[in-house]
Design a protein around this motif. Sequence first.
Motif, PDB file in Angstrom:
ATOM      1  N   HIS A  78      46.771  -6.642 -23.894  1.00  8.18           N
ATOM      2  CA  HIS A  78      45.034  -6.890 -23.303  1.00  8.18           C
ATOM      3  C   HIS A  78      44.503  -7.935 -24.242  1.00  8.18           C
ATOM      4  O   HIS A  78      45.239  -8.948 -24.617  1.00  8.18           O
ATOM      5  CB  HIS A  78      44.365  -5.864 -24.934  1.00  8.18           C
ATOM      6  N   ARG A  79      43.992  -9.081 -23.217  1.00  5.79           N
ATOM      7  CA  ARG A  79      43.477 -10.382 -23.452  1.00  5.79           C
ATOM      8  C   ARG A  79      43.057 -10.290 -24.766  1.00  5.79           C
ATOM      9  O   ARG A  79      43.016 -11.112 -25.241  1.00  5.79           O
ATOM     10  CB  ARG A  79      42.563 -11.145 -22.177  1.00  5.79           C
ATOM     11  N   TRP A  80      41.968  -9.794 -25.137  1.00  2.54           N
ATOM     12  CA  TRP A  80      41.299  -9.897 -26.411  1.00  2.54           C
ATOM     13  C   TRP A  80      41.859  -9.839 -27.249  1.00  2.54           C
ATOM     14  O   TRP A  80      41.469 -10.484 -28.490  1.00  2.54           O
ATOM     15  CB  TRP A  80      40.158  -8.197 -26.136  1.00  2.54           C
ATOM     16  N   ASP A  81      43.067  -8.995 -27.769  1.00  2.00           N
ATOM     17  CA  ASP A  81      44.253  -8.933 -28.234  1.00  2.00           C
ATOM     18  C   ASP A  81      44.703 -10.093 -28.848  1.00  2.00           C
ATOM     19  O   ASP A  81      44.932 -10.299 -29.627  1.00  2.00           O
ATOM     20  CB  ASP A  81      45.494  -7.891 -28.463  1.00  2.00           C
ATOM     21  N   VAL A  82      45.654 -10.547 -27.574  1.00  2.00           N
ATOM     22  CA  VAL A  82      46.219 -11.930 -27.456  1.00  2.00           C
ATOM     23  C   VAL A  82      45.030 -12.416 -27.952  1.00  2.00           C
ATOM     24  O   VAL A  82      45.560 -13.684 -29.022  1.00  2.00           O
ATOM     25  CB  VAL A  82      46.089 -12.374 -25.971  1.00  2.00           C
ATOM     26  N   ASP A  83      44.251 -13.207 -27.849  1.00  2.00           N
ATOM     27  CA  ASP A  83      42.942 -13.873 -28.463  1.00  2.00           C
ATOM     28  C   ASP A  83      42.549 -14.099 -29.981  1.00  2.00           C
ATOM     29  O   ASP A  83      42.285 -15.196 -30.511  1.00  2.00           O
ATOM     30  CB  ASP A  83      41.814 -13.950 -27.034  1.00  2.00           C
ATOM     31  N   GLY A  84      42.592 -12.759 -30.287  1.00  2.00           N
ATOM     32  CA  GLY A  84      42.426 -13.130 -30.967  1.00  2.00           C
ATOM     33  C   GLY A  84      43.665 -12.769 -31.994  1.00  2.00           C
ATOM     34  O   GLY A  84      43.107 -14.113 -33.181  1.00  2.00           O
ATOM     35  N   ALA A  85      44.923 -12.672 -32.027  1.00  2.00           N
ATOM     36  CA  ALA A  85      46.128 -13.527 -32.322  1.00  2.00           C
ATOM     37  C   ALA A  85      45.889 -15.155 -32.870  1.00  2.00           C
ATOM     38  O   ALA A  85      46.453 -15.940 -33.465  1.00  2.00           O
ATOM     39  CB  ALA A  85      46.975 -12.621 -31.871  1.00  2.00           C
ATOM     40  N   ARG A  86      45.925 -15.137 -31.667  1.00  2.00           N
ATOM     41  CA  ARG A  86      45.978 -16.925 -30.992  1.00  2.00           C
ATOM     42  C   ARG A  86      44.803 -18.063 -32.225  1.00  2.00           C
ATOM     43  O   ARG A  86      45.095 -18.801 -32.865  1.00  2.00           O
ATOM     44  CB  ARG A  86      45.701 -16.934 -29.486  1.00  2.00           C
ATOM     45  N   ALA A  87      43.779 -17.135 -32.153  1.00  2.00           N
ATOM     46  CA  ALA A  87      42.709 -17.894 -32.479  1.00  2.00           C
ATOM     47  C   ALA A  87      42.813 -17.682 -34.371  1.00  2.00           C
ATOM     48  O   ALA A  87      42.711 -18.744 -35.420  1.00  2.00           O
ATOM     49  CB  ALA A  87      41.170 -17.402 -32.865  1.00  2.00           C
ATOM     50  N   PRO A 127      40.169 -12.088 -37.112  1.00  2.00           N
ATOM     51  CA  PRO A 127      41.799 -12.110 -38.323  1.00  2.00           C
ATOM     52  C   PRO A 127      42.068 -11.778 -39.382  1.00  2.00           C
ATOM     53  O   PRO A 127      43.250 -11.917 -39.453  1.00  2.00           O
ATOM     54  CB  PRO A 127      40.671 -14.193 -38.828  1.00  2.00           C
ATOM     55  N   ALA A 128      41.584 -11.090 -40.188  1.00  2.00           N
ATOM     56  CA  ALA A 128      42.058 -10.450 -41.402  1.00  2.00           C
ATOM     57  C   ALA A 128      43.548  -9.189 -41.000  1.00  2.00           C
ATOM     58  O   ALA A 128      43.979  -8.956 -42.020  1.00  2.00           O
ATOM     59  CB  ALA A 128      41.504  -9.719 -41.716  1.00  2.00           C
ATOM     60  N   ALA A 129      43.119  -8.859 -39.647  1.00  2.00           N
ATOM     61  CA  ALA A 129      43.957  -7.479 -39.685  1.00  2.00           C
ATOM     62  C   ALA A 129      45.223  -8.290 -39.034  1.00  2.00           C
ATOM     63  O   ALA A 129      45.592  -8.155 -39.651  1.00  2.00           O
ATOM     64  CB  ALA A 129      43.507  -7.102 -38.217  1.00  2.00           C
ATOM     65  N   TYR A 130      44.974  -9.467 -38.199  1.00  2.00           N
ATOM     66  CA  TYR A 130      46.344 -10.682 -38.481  1.00  2.00           C
ATOM     67  C   TYR A 130      47.270 -10.688 -39.755  1.00  2.00           C
ATOM     68  O   TYR A 130      47.987 -10.889 -39.931  1.00  2.00           O
ATOM     69  CB  TYR A 130      45.978 -11.765 -37.064  1.00  2.00           C
ATOM     70  N   LEU A 131      46.823 -11.756 -40.209  1.00  2.00           N
ATOM     71  CA  LEU A 131      46.412 -12.473 -41.122  1.00  2.00           C
ATOM     72  C   LEU A 131      47.291 -11.666 -42.591  1.00  2.00           C
ATOM     73  O   LEU A 131      47.653 -11.778 -43.393  1.00  2.00           O
ATOM     74  CB  LEU A 131      45.849 -13.231 -41.842  1.00  2.00           C
ATOM     75  N   THR A 132      46.716  -9.838 -42.225  1.00  2.00           N
ATOM     76  CA  THR A 132      46.851  -9.405 -43.375  1.00  2.00           C
ATOM     77  C   THR A 132      48.334  -8.790 -43.110  1.00  2.00           C
ATOM     78  O   THR A 132      49.180  -8.871 -44.284  1.00  2.00           O
ATOM     79  CB  THR A 132      46.749  -8.552 -43.641  1.00  2.00           C
ATOM     80  N   THR A 133      48.863  -8.870 -42.199  1.00  2.00           N
ATOM     81  CA  THR A 133      50.301  -8.613 -41.657  1.00  2.00           C
ATOM     82  C   THR A 133      51.145 -10.107 -41.309  1.00  2.00           C
ATOM     83  O   THR A 133      52.693  -9.572 -42.667  1.00  2.00           O
ATOM     84  CB  THR A 133      49.756  -8.816 -39.953  1.00  2.00           C
ATOM     85  N   ALA A 134      50.865 -11.107 -41.288  1.00  2.00           N
ATOM     86  CA  ALA A 134      51.926 -11.990 -41.993  1.00  2.00           C
ATOM     87  C   ALA A 134      52.171 -11.813 -43.987  1.00  2.00           C
ATOM     88  O   ALA A 134      53.134 -12.737 -43.838  1.00  2.00           O
ATOM     89  CB  ALA A 134      51.192 -13.606 -41.020  1.00  2.00           C
TER      90      ALA A 134
END
Length: 237
Positions: A184-193, A161-168
């Motif tokens: 990539h499904r794994w990336d979409v899943d991580g961002a959605r979570a 989560p930190a990778a996505y939330l740092t961007t936000a």
Amino acid sequence: MLDDVQVVAFDIFGTVVDWRTGITEQVGAVFADRGVALDPAGFADSWRDRYLPAMARVDRGEREWATLDALHRESLDELLAERGIAEAVGEADRARLVRAWHRLPAWPDSADLLARLRTRYVVVALSNGGFRLLTDLLKAAELTVDAITSAELARSYKPSPAAYLTTARLLDVEPHRLLLVAAHRWDVDGARAAGLRTAFLERPGEKGPHREADRAADVTCDIAATSAAELATRLGC
């Protein structure tokens, strides 16, 4: 449904650039120089297979933070030893191969897609590549984004989560106003979570002719597109 999205963040490897073609060609050049009789494409696939496991070890705290260049070098050294060609591929060649990830061709439709979306959104790169790697890669591929938000800034790799939330946080938007685009499904899943909005863009050739790339039908996301043009249209551009 996505009217509140302000920022579109793109995964890079496989989504915006064709990593497999680029790495295969550059591995092939090194092998040819050194007389190595191994299939460059198979070697590129095996090297890429170590990508997620290496980053996962960092995120689990099993090793200290390291840039993707460092992780690529470690996995390259291991793979060369396993294939019995460690002596044939010396230090200069290894450095050249790690830098190959800084020089990858864009998919033919990537530049137009980014340009279209920039007329309406802030468009950023959100990649596990290091900051210098992404700077070199986007410049060499002549791709324009409004900002780079490397996982290096978060010191945490996607899909954590930190990778996505740092961007936000850096772009001063709430997570639901940030849309991740990935192949990539794994990336979409991580961002959605992590609370982001998500778009899946099919890249059928991303893994080459003998491996099946992720498909939109298998991914849970806000938008699924089978082409860059469709994605741009779906996002109002």
